[in-house]
Design a protein around this motif. Sequence first.
Motif, short mmCIF file in Angstrom:
data_model
loop_
_atom_site.label_atom_id
_atom_site.label_comp_id
_atom_site.label_asym_id
_atom_site.label_seq_id
_atom_site.Cartn_x
_atom_site.Cartn_y
_atom_site.Cartn_z
N GLY A 41 0.77 -1.23 0.00
CA GLY A 41 0.00 0.00 0.00
C GLY A 41 0.80 1.28 0.00
O GLY A 41 0.22 2.37 0.10
N CYS A 42 2.11 1.19 -0.12
CA CYS A 42 2.95 2.40 -0.10
C CYS A 42 2.56 3.36 -1.23
O CYS A 42 2.58 4.58 -1.05
N ALA A 43 2.20 2.78 -2.37
CA ALA A 43 1.88 3.57 -3.55
C ALA A 43 0.60 4.38 -3.37
O ALA A 43 0.38 5.35 -4.09
N GLY A 44 -0.23 4.02 -2.43
CA GLY A 44 -1.46 4.77 -2.20
C GLY A 44 -1.23 6.09 -1.50
O GLY A 44 -2.01 7.03 -1.66
N CYS A 45 -0.15 6.17 -0.73
CA CYS A 45 0.13 7.40 0.03
C CYS A 45 1.31 8.19 -0.52
O CYS A 45 1.36 9.40 -0.37
N HIS A 46 2.28 7.49 -1.10
CA HIS A 46 3.51 8.14 -1.57
C HIS A 46 3.59 8.16 -3.09
O HIS A 46 3.14 7.24 -3.75
N THR A 47 4.23 9.19 -3.62
CA THR A 47 4.67 9.19 -5.01
C THR A 47 6.05 8.54 -5.00
O THR A 47 6.93 8.96 -4.25
N VAL A 91 7.56 3.36 -10.01
CA VAL A 91 6.51 2.43 -9.61
C VAL A 91 5.20 2.91 -10.25
O VAL A 91 4.65 3.93 -9.83
N PRO A 92 4.71 2.19 -11.26
CA PRO A 92 3.47 2.60 -11.92
C PRO A 92 2.32 2.73 -10.92
O PRO A 92 2.12 1.86 -10.07
N GLY A 93 1.60 3.82 -11.02
CA GLY A 93 0.46 4.05 -10.15
C GLY A 93 0.81 4.60 -8.78
O GLY A 93 -0.09 4.89 -7.99
N ALA A 94 2.08 4.74 -8.48
CA ALA A 94 2.48 5.26 -7.17
C ALA A 94 2.51 6.78 -7.24
O ALA A 94 3.56 7.40 -7.40
N ASP A 95 1.33 7.36 -7.11
CA ASP A 95 1.21 8.80 -7.22
C ASP A 95 0.42 9.38 -6.05
O ASP A 95 -0.27 10.38 -6.18
N GLY A 96 0.55 8.73 -4.89
CA GLY A 96 -0.15 9.18 -3.70
C GLY A 96 0.26 10.57 -3.27
O GLY A 96 1.41 10.98 -3.45
N LYS A 97 -0.66 11.27 -2.67
CA LYS A 97 -0.41 12.65 -2.22
C LYS A 97 -0.60 12.79 -0.71
O LYS A 97 -0.59 13.89 -0.18
N VAL A 98 -0.77 11.68 0.00
CA VAL A 98 -0.99 11.72 1.44
C VAL A 98 0.31 11.98 2.19
O VAL A 98 0.35 12.75 3.15
N ALA A 99 1.36 11.33 1.76
CA ALA A 99 2.65 11.41 2.45
C ALA A 99 3.72 11.95 1.51
O ALA A 99 3.49 12.13 0.32
N ALA A 100 4.90 12.16 2.06
CA ALA A 100 6.00 12.74 1.29
C ALA A 100 6.37 11.87 0.10
O ALA A 100 6.34 10.64 0.18
#
Length: 131
Positions: A54-60, A64-73
């Motif tokens: 689930g790292c990709a859900g929070c972090h860019t 890593v395709p799809g890892a564009d989360g904006k929750v964390a750094a």
Amino acid sequence: MRWPRLVLPSLLAAVLLGGGAWWRLRQPGEDERVARAITGGDPARAPALLRRYGCAGCHTIPGVPGADGKVAAPLAGLRARVYIGGVVPNTAENLVVWLLDPRALSPRTAMPATGITEAEARDVAAYLYSR
């Protein structure tokens, strides 16, 4: 004052390359070799792990395709940071501990314990340090 012949070129290079630009002189693949050596992990296994846990859900996360989360750094350039999670010095061992149990290092962090194993955390650490 007269400078020795080898000192002046070294000082000039340091001034011209200052600000962390020394990395431009490294050989291709050196970042990955160093990351493997200091973490004991395999960065090739990390992209799947970063998605699975689930790292990709929070972090860019670069690469890593799809890892564009904006929750964390964003995790680009992690090896150049002074602290991990803003609380512990950035070392390979601290990064592995952070990945295993972030609340052990920072009880109020929003980052959850994911259930990642130590071997997987080393793979992820190697990946992050190689980017």
